[in-house]
Motif scaffolding. Structure first.
Motif, short mmCIF file in Angstrom:
data_model
loop_
_atom_site.label_atom_id
_atom_site.label_comp_id
_atom_site.label_asym_id
_atom_site.label_seq_id
_atom_site.Cartn_x
_atom_site.Cartn_y
_atom_site.Cartn_z
N ARG A 235 0.70 -1.20 0.07
CA ARG A 235 0.00 0.06 0.09
C ARG A 235 0.91 1.05 -0.06
O ARG A 235 0.43 2.18 -0.41
N LYS A 236 2.01 1.05 0.69
CA LYS A 236 2.86 2.18 0.68
C LYS A 236 4.47 1.99 0.35
O LYS A 236 5.45 2.15 1.22
N GLY A 237 4.53 1.47 -0.90
CA GLY A 237 5.84 1.08 -1.26
C GLY A 237 6.63 2.23 -1.31
O GLY A 237 6.28 3.17 -1.96
N LEU B 186 7.08 -8.38 -8.51
CA LEU B 186 8.19 -8.83 -7.41
C LEU B 186 8.36 -7.48 -6.56
O LEU B 186 9.08 -6.69 -7.02
N THR B 187 7.84 -7.82 -5.20
CA THR B 187 8.33 -6.59 -4.32
C THR B 187 8.61 -7.47 -3.21
O THR B 187 7.88 -8.25 -2.61
N PHE B 188 10.03 -7.36 -2.68
CA PHE B 188 10.45 -8.26 -1.66
C PHE B 188 11.80 -7.50 -0.92
O PHE B 188 12.37 -6.75 -1.70
N GLY C 207 13.94 -1.19 -9.03
CA GLY C 207 14.60 -0.22 -8.22
C GLY C 207 14.79 -1.02 -6.78
O GLY C 207 14.21 -2.01 -6.77
N MET C 208 15.91 -0.41 -6.13
CA MET C 208 16.17 -0.96 -4.87
C MET C 208 16.39 0.01 -3.69
O MET C 208 16.81 1.09 -4.21
N LEU C 209 15.93 -0.31 -2.69
CA LEU C 209 16.06 0.55 -1.27
C LEU C 209 16.73 -0.36 -0.46
O LEU C 209 16.27 -1.14 0.11
N GLY D 225 15.62 -3.93 -0.28
CA GLY D 225 14.24 -3.94 -0.94
C GLY D 225 14.22 -3.87 -2.17
O GLY D 225 15.00 -3.04 -2.84
N ILE D 226 13.86 -4.64 -3.01
CA ILE D 226 13.91 -5.02 -4.67
C ILE D 226 12.62 -4.89 -5.27
O ILE D 226 11.63 -5.81 -4.65
N GLY D 227 12.11 -4.01 -6.32
CA GLY D 227 10.93 -4.09 -6.75
C GLY D 227 11.10 -4.41 -8.30
O GLY D 227 12.16 -3.57 -8.72
C1 BTN Z 1 13.84 3.09 -6.15
O1 BTN Z 1 14.01 2.70 -7.31
O2 BTN Z 1 13.42 4.35 -5.84
C2 BTN Z 1 13.77 1.95 -5.04
C3 BTN Z 1 12.49 1.13 -5.23
C4 BTN Z 1 12.55 -0.03 -4.33
C5 BTN Z 1 11.33 -0.87 -4.27
C6 BTN Z 1 11.23 -2.07 -3.25
S1 BTN Z 1 9.71 -3.01 -3.46
C7 BTN Z 1 10.23 -4.06 -2.14
C8 BTN Z 1 10.85 -3.03 -1.21
N1 BTN Z 1 9.79 -2.26 -0.29
C9 BTN Z 1 9.49 -1.13 -0.55
O3 BTN Z 1 8.73 -0.46 0.09
N2 BTN Z 1 10.32 -0.79 -1.53
C10 BTN Z 1 11.06 -1.82 -1.66
#
Ligand code: BTN
Length: 273
Positions: free
Chosen positions: A57-59, A75-77, A131-133, A152-154
Protein backbone atom coordinates in the motif's frame (compact mmCIF):
# COMPACT_ATOMS: atom_id res chain seq x y z
CA UNK A 1 -1.53 -9.98 6.29
CA UNK A 2 -2.29 -13.42 4.91
CA UNK A 3 0.65 -15.76 4.29
CA UNK A 4 0.56 -17.12 0.74
CA UNK A 5 1.67 -20.71 1.20
CA UNK A 6 1.14 -21.65 -2.43
CA UNK A 7 3.73 -19.13 -3.64
CA UNK A 8 6.08 -20.07 -0.84
CA UNK A 9 5.87 -23.79 -1.58
CA UNK A 10 6.46 -23.20 -5.29
CA UNK A 11 9.46 -21.00 -4.46
CA UNK A 12 10.99 -23.53 -2.07
CA UNK A 13 10.60 -26.28 -4.70
CA UNK A 14 12.58 -24.26 -7.26
CA UNK A 15 15.28 -22.71 -5.09
CA UNK A 16 18.87 -23.67 -5.86
CA UNK A 17 20.44 -21.56 -3.13
CA UNK A 18 21.97 -22.64 0.13
CA UNK A 19 20.81 -19.67 2.22
CA UNK A 20 18.94 -17.05 0.19
CA UNK A 21 15.18 -17.49 0.27
CA UNK A 22 15.36 -20.59 2.47
CA UNK A 23 13.62 -18.66 5.23
CA UNK A 24 10.79 -16.71 3.67
CA UNK A 25 7.43 -15.00 4.16
CA UNK A 26 5.16 -14.25 1.21
CA UNK A 27 2.36 -11.95 2.31
CA UNK A 28 -0.66 -10.62 0.43
CA UNK A 29 -1.10 -6.94 1.34
CA UNK A 30 1.37 -4.92 3.43
CA UNK A 31 2.38 -1.26 3.69
CA UNK A 32 5.98 -1.97 2.66
CA UNK A 33 8.13 -5.10 2.90
CA UNK A 34 11.20 -3.15 4.08
CA UNK A 35 10.06 -2.25 7.63
CA UNK A 36 8.67 -5.78 8.08
CA UNK A 37 12.04 -7.22 7.08
CA UNK A 38 13.90 -4.75 9.31
CA UNK A 39 11.75 -5.81 12.23
CA UNK A 40 12.28 -9.51 11.45
CA UNK A 41 16.00 -8.90 11.10
CA UNK A 42 16.12 -7.30 14.57
CA UNK A 43 14.34 -10.37 15.91
CA UNK A 44 17.06 -12.63 14.51
CA UNK A 45 16.06 -13.65 10.97
CA UNK A 46 19.12 -15.24 9.33
CA UNK A 47 20.99 -13.78 6.35
CA UNK A 48 19.16 -14.52 3.13
CA UNK A 49 15.66 -14.42 4.65
CA UNK A 50 13.09 -12.69 2.49
CA UNK A 51 9.74 -10.97 2.93
CA UNK A 52 7.73 -10.78 -0.30
CA UNK A 53 4.31 -9.23 -0.84
CA UNK A 54 1.65 -9.35 -3.52
CA UNK A 55 0.85 -5.69 -2.94
CA UNK A 56 2.37 -2.79 -1.02
CA UNK A 57 0.00 0.00 0.00
CA UNK A 58 2.91 2.32 0.74
CA UNK A 59 5.77 0.97 -1.36
CA UNK A 60 8.87 3.08 -0.73
CA UNK A 61 11.47 4.30 -3.20
CA UNK A 62 14.73 6.19 -2.85
CA UNK A 63 14.66 9.87 -1.88
CA UNK A 64 11.32 9.41 -0.07
CA UNK A 65 9.54 8.63 -3.31
CA UNK A 66 6.81 6.01 -3.65
CA UNK A 67 7.20 2.68 -5.41
CA UNK A 68 4.02 1.90 -7.30
CA UNK A 69 3.31 -1.66 -8.41
CA UNK A 70 0.03 -3.29 -9.40
CA UNK A 71 -1.21 -6.08 -7.07
CA UNK A 72 -0.22 -9.64 -7.92
CA UNK A 73 1.74 -8.76 -11.06
CA UNK A 74 5.24 -7.93 -9.87
CA UNK A 75 8.02 -8.87 -7.49
CA UNK A 76 8.27 -6.71 -4.39
CA UNK A 77 10.44 -8.21 -1.68
CA UNK A 78 13.08 -7.42 0.91
CA UNK A 79 16.20 -9.47 1.49
CA UNK A 80 17.85 -9.56 4.92
CA UNK A 81 21.65 -9.52 5.00
CA UNK A 82 24.13 -9.57 7.85
CA UNK A 83 26.20 -6.40 7.51
CA UNK A 84 28.98 -7.78 9.71
CA UNK A 85 29.69 -10.40 7.01
CA UNK A 86 30.26 -7.53 4.61
CA UNK A 87 32.24 -5.19 6.89
CA UNK A 88 34.10 -2.67 4.70
CA UNK A 89 32.59 -4.15 1.53
CA UNK A 90 29.16 -2.83 2.48
CA UNK A 91 29.62 0.13 0.12
CA UNK A 92 29.73 -2.29 -2.84
CA UNK A 93 26.49 -4.02 -1.86
CA UNK A 94 24.28 -1.86 -4.16
CA UNK A 95 26.59 -2.72 -7.07
CA UNK A 96 26.55 -6.45 -6.30
CA UNK A 97 22.75 -6.54 -6.08
CA UNK A 98 22.33 -4.61 -9.32
CA UNK A 99 24.72 -6.96 -11.15
CA UNK A 100 22.73 -9.96 -9.85
CA UNK A 101 19.43 -8.51 -11.07
CA UNK A 102 20.89 -7.55 -14.47
CA UNK A 103 22.40 -11.03 -14.95
CA UNK A 104 19.09 -12.69 -14.04
CA UNK A 105 17.14 -10.52 -16.48
CA UNK A 106 19.74 -11.16 -19.16
CA UNK A 107 18.80 -14.86 -19.05
CA UNK A 108 15.09 -14.08 -19.30
CA UNK A 109 15.11 -11.42 -22.02
CA UNK A 110 16.84 -12.55 -25.22
CA UNK A 111 16.20 -9.33 -27.14
CA UNK A 112 17.61 -6.62 -24.87
CA UNK A 113 20.70 -6.28 -22.75
CA UNK A 114 19.88 -5.07 -19.22
CA UNK A 115 21.85 -2.04 -18.06
CA UNK A 116 22.47 -0.47 -14.69
CA UNK A 117 21.82 3.17 -13.99
CA UNK A 118 24.06 4.24 -11.14
CA UNK A 119 23.82 3.27 -8.39
CA UNK A 120 21.36 0.39 -8.70
CA UNK A 121 18.42 0.92 -11.02
CA UNK A 122 18.19 -1.78 -13.67
CA UNK A 123 16.99 -0.73 -17.11
CA UNK A 124 15.68 -2.57 -20.12
CA UNK A 125 15.48 -0.70 -23.41
CA UNK A 126 16.56 2.43 -21.50
CA UNK A 127 13.59 2.26 -19.09
CA UNK A 128 13.53 1.29 -15.44
CA UNK A 129 12.44 -2.28 -14.75
CA UNK A 130 13.88 -2.64 -11.23
CA UNK A 131 14.61 -0.36 -8.29
CA UNK A 132 16.22 -1.04 -4.93
CA UNK A 133 16.05 0.57 -1.51
CA UNK A 134 18.77 -0.53 0.91
CA UNK A 135 18.16 0.26 4.58
CA UNK A 136 19.93 -0.57 7.82
CA UNK A 137 18.33 -2.26 10.79
CA UNK A 138 20.10 0.23 13.03
CA UNK A 139 17.96 3.16 12.04
CA UNK A 140 19.97 5.83 13.85
CA UNK A 141 23.26 4.79 12.24
CA UNK A 142 22.42 4.16 8.58
CA UNK A 143 26.03 3.57 7.57
CA UNK A 144 26.73 1.15 10.42
CA UNK A 145 28.81 -1.86 9.46
CA UNK A 146 27.36 -4.14 12.07
CA UNK A 147 23.78 -5.32 12.41
CA UNK A 148 21.47 -6.20 9.59
CA UNK A 149 20.88 -4.62 6.24
CA UNK A 150 17.68 -4.94 4.27
CA UNK A 151 17.67 -4.72 0.49
CA UNK A 152 14.20 -3.95 -0.84
CA UNK A 153 13.90 -4.97 -4.48
CA UNK A 154 11.03 -4.13 -6.81
CA UNK A 155 10.85 -5.65 -10.29
CA UNK A 156 8.11 -4.82 -12.78
CA UNK A 157 7.22 -8.26 -14.06
CA UNK A 158 3.74 -8.74 -15.48
CA UNK A 159 2.40 -5.22 -15.20
CA UNK A 160 1.24 -4.31 -18.71
CA UNK A 161 0.62 -0.57 -18.19
CA UNK A 162 1.95 2.22 -16.01
CA UNK A 163 0.33 5.41 -14.76
CA UNK A 164 0.94 8.40 -17.06
CA UNK A 165 3.70 9.85 -14.85
CA UNK A 166 5.74 6.62 -15.26
CA UNK A 167 4.71 5.56 -18.75
CA UNK A 168 7.74 7.17 -20.44
CA UNK A 169 10.39 6.01 -17.97
CA UNK A 170 9.26 2.61 -16.64
CA UNK A 171 8.94 -0.76 -18.29
CA UNK A 172 8.17 -4.35 -17.30
CA UNK A 173 9.22 -7.77 -18.47
CA UNK A 174 5.71 -8.16 -19.86
CA UNK A 175 6.16 -5.09 -22.05
CA UNK A 176 9.60 -6.14 -23.26
CA UNK A 177 8.80 -9.83 -23.79
CA UNK A 178 5.31 -9.20 -25.12
CA UNK A 179 3.82 -11.74 -22.70
CA UNK A 180 3.78 -12.95 -19.09
CA UNK A 181 6.72 -14.28 -17.13
CA UNK A 182 6.71 -16.82 -14.27
CA UNK A 183 7.27 -14.63 -11.18
CA UNK A 184 8.14 -17.48 -8.83
CA UNK A 185 10.74 -18.94 -11.20
CA UNK A 186 12.17 -15.46 -11.71
CA UNK A 187 12.49 -14.98 -7.95
CA UNK A 188 14.15 -18.39 -7.54
CA UNK A 189 16.65 -17.56 -10.32
CA UNK A 190 17.27 -14.11 -8.89
CA UNK A 191 17.90 -15.42 -5.37
CA UNK A 192 20.59 -17.71 -6.77
CA UNK A 193 22.31 -14.80 -8.57
CA UNK A 194 21.98 -12.65 -5.44
CA UNK A 195 23.58 -15.34 -3.31
CA UNK A 196 26.43 -15.80 -5.81
CA UNK A 197 27.04 -12.03 -5.92
CA UNK A 198 26.91 -11.74 -2.13
CA UNK A 199 29.34 -14.64 -1.73
CA UNK A 200 31.68 -13.07 -4.32
CA UNK A 201 31.58 -9.84 -2.35
CA UNK A 202 32.23 -11.37 1.06
CA UNK A 203 34.85 -13.64 -0.53
CA UNK A 204 36.82 -10.51 -1.40
CA UNK A 205 36.20 -10.46 -5.15
CA UNK A 206 34.83 -6.94 -5.27
CA UNK A 207 37.11 -6.13 -8.22
CA UNK A 208 35.43 -8.76 -10.41
CA UNK A 209 32.01 -7.49 -9.41
CA UNK A 210 32.99 -3.92 -10.24
CA UNK A 211 34.28 -5.01 -13.64
CA UNK A 212 30.91 -6.63 -14.39
CA UNK A 213 29.13 -3.58 -12.99
CA UNK A 214 31.05 -1.19 -15.24
CA UNK A 215 30.38 -3.35 -18.28
CA UNK A 216 26.65 -2.98 -17.58
CA UNK A 217 26.73 0.70 -16.64
CA UNK A 218 24.28 2.88 -18.54
CA UNK A 219 25.54 6.14 -20.01
CA UNK A 220 29.30 5.55 -19.88
CA UNK A 221 31.22 8.21 -21.78
CA UNK A 222 28.05 10.23 -22.14
CA UNK A 223 27.16 13.68 -20.84
CA UNK A 224 25.30 13.37 -17.57
CA UNK A 225 23.46 15.64 -15.14
CA UNK A 226 24.07 14.75 -11.53
CA UNK A 227 22.65 15.94 -8.25
CA UNK A 228 24.53 15.55 -5.00
CA UNK A 229 22.49 14.58 -1.95
CA UNK A 230 24.49 17.02 0.22
CA UNK A 231 23.99 20.16 -1.88
CA UNK A 232 20.92 19.20 -3.92
CA UNK A 233 22.57 21.18 -6.74
CA UNK A 234 22.34 19.95 -10.32
CA UNK A 235 25.69 19.77 -12.12
CA UNK A 236 26.89 18.61 -15.52
CA UNK A 237 29.73 16.34 -16.52
CA UNK A 238 30.85 13.31 -18.51
CA UNK A 239 30.20 9.89 -16.95
CA UNK A 240 33.46 7.90 -16.82
CA UNK A 241 32.68 4.84 -14.66
CA UNK A 242 32.96 3.88 -11.00
CA UNK A 243 35.84 3.90 -8.51
CA UNK A 244 36.93 1.04 -6.18
CA UNK A 245 34.16 1.77 -3.72
CA UNK A 246 31.38 2.16 -6.26
CA UNK A 247 31.41 5.98 -6.35
CA UNK A 248 30.49 7.44 -9.72
CA UNK A 249 33.42 9.04 -11.59
CA UNK A 250 32.29 12.13 -13.41
CA UNK A 251 34.50 14.52 -15.36
CA UNK A 252 33.51 18.12 -14.91
CA UNK A 253 35.36 21.19 -16.18
CA UNK A 254 38.89 19.84 -15.90
CA UNK A 255 38.50 17.68 -12.77
CA UNK A 256 37.29 14.20 -11.98
CA UNK A 257 34.68 14.17 -9.24
CA UNK A 258 33.39 11.19 -7.32
CA UNK A 259 29.69 11.05 -6.55
CA UNK A 260 28.99 8.90 -3.48
CA UNK A 261 25.29 9.53 -2.98
CA UNK A 262 22.88 11.23 -5.29
CA UNK A 263 21.15 10.81 -8.56
CA UNK A 264 22.02 11.00 -12.22
CA UNK A 265 19.98 11.82 -15.30
CA UNK A 266 20.93 11.93 -18.94
CA UNK A 267 20.49 14.75 -21.39
CA UNK A 268 18.73 13.97 -24.61
CA UNK A 269 21.03 14.39 -27.60
CA UNK A 270 20.14 17.60 -29.43
CA UNK A 271 18.15 16.87 -32.60
CA UNK A 272 20.29 17.28 -35.72
CA UNK A 273 19.77 20.33 -37.93
C1 BTN B 1 13.71 3.08 -6.09
O1 BTN B 1 13.97 2.79 -7.25
O2 BTN B 1 13.47 4.25 -5.77
C2 BTN B 1 13.69 2.00 -5.06
C3 BTN B 1 12.46 1.14 -5.16
C4 BTN B 1 12.46 0.01 -4.17
C5 BTN B 1 11.17 -0.77 -4.19
C6 BTN B 1 11.22 -1.97 -3.31
S1 BTN B 1 9.78 -2.98 -3.50
C7 BTN B 1 10.23 -3.92 -2.11
C8 BTN B 1 10.76 -2.94 -1.08
N1 BTN B 1 9.68 -2.39 -0.29
C9 BTN B 1 9.51 -1.08 -0.52
O3 BTN B 1 8.66 -0.36 0.03
N2 BTN B 1 10.44 -0.65 -1.39
C10 BTN B 1 11.31 -1.71 -1.82
Amino acid sequence: MRLLDENLNALQARLQTSRFGRTAKWLDVVDSTNPLALDWAKRGAPTGSIVAAEFQRKGRGRFDRSWLAEPGENLTFSLILDASELSEKLELLPMALAVAVAQTLDEVVPTHRPQIKWPNDVLLAGRKVCGMLIESAIASVPSSRSGQVVAGIGINVNQSRFPPELAETATSLFQVLGGPCDRVQLLADLLLELELAFDLLIGGDGARLLQRYESLLFGRDRPVNFRRVESGREEEGMLLGVDDSGGLRVKTAGTIEILRAGEVSFRQPKPAG
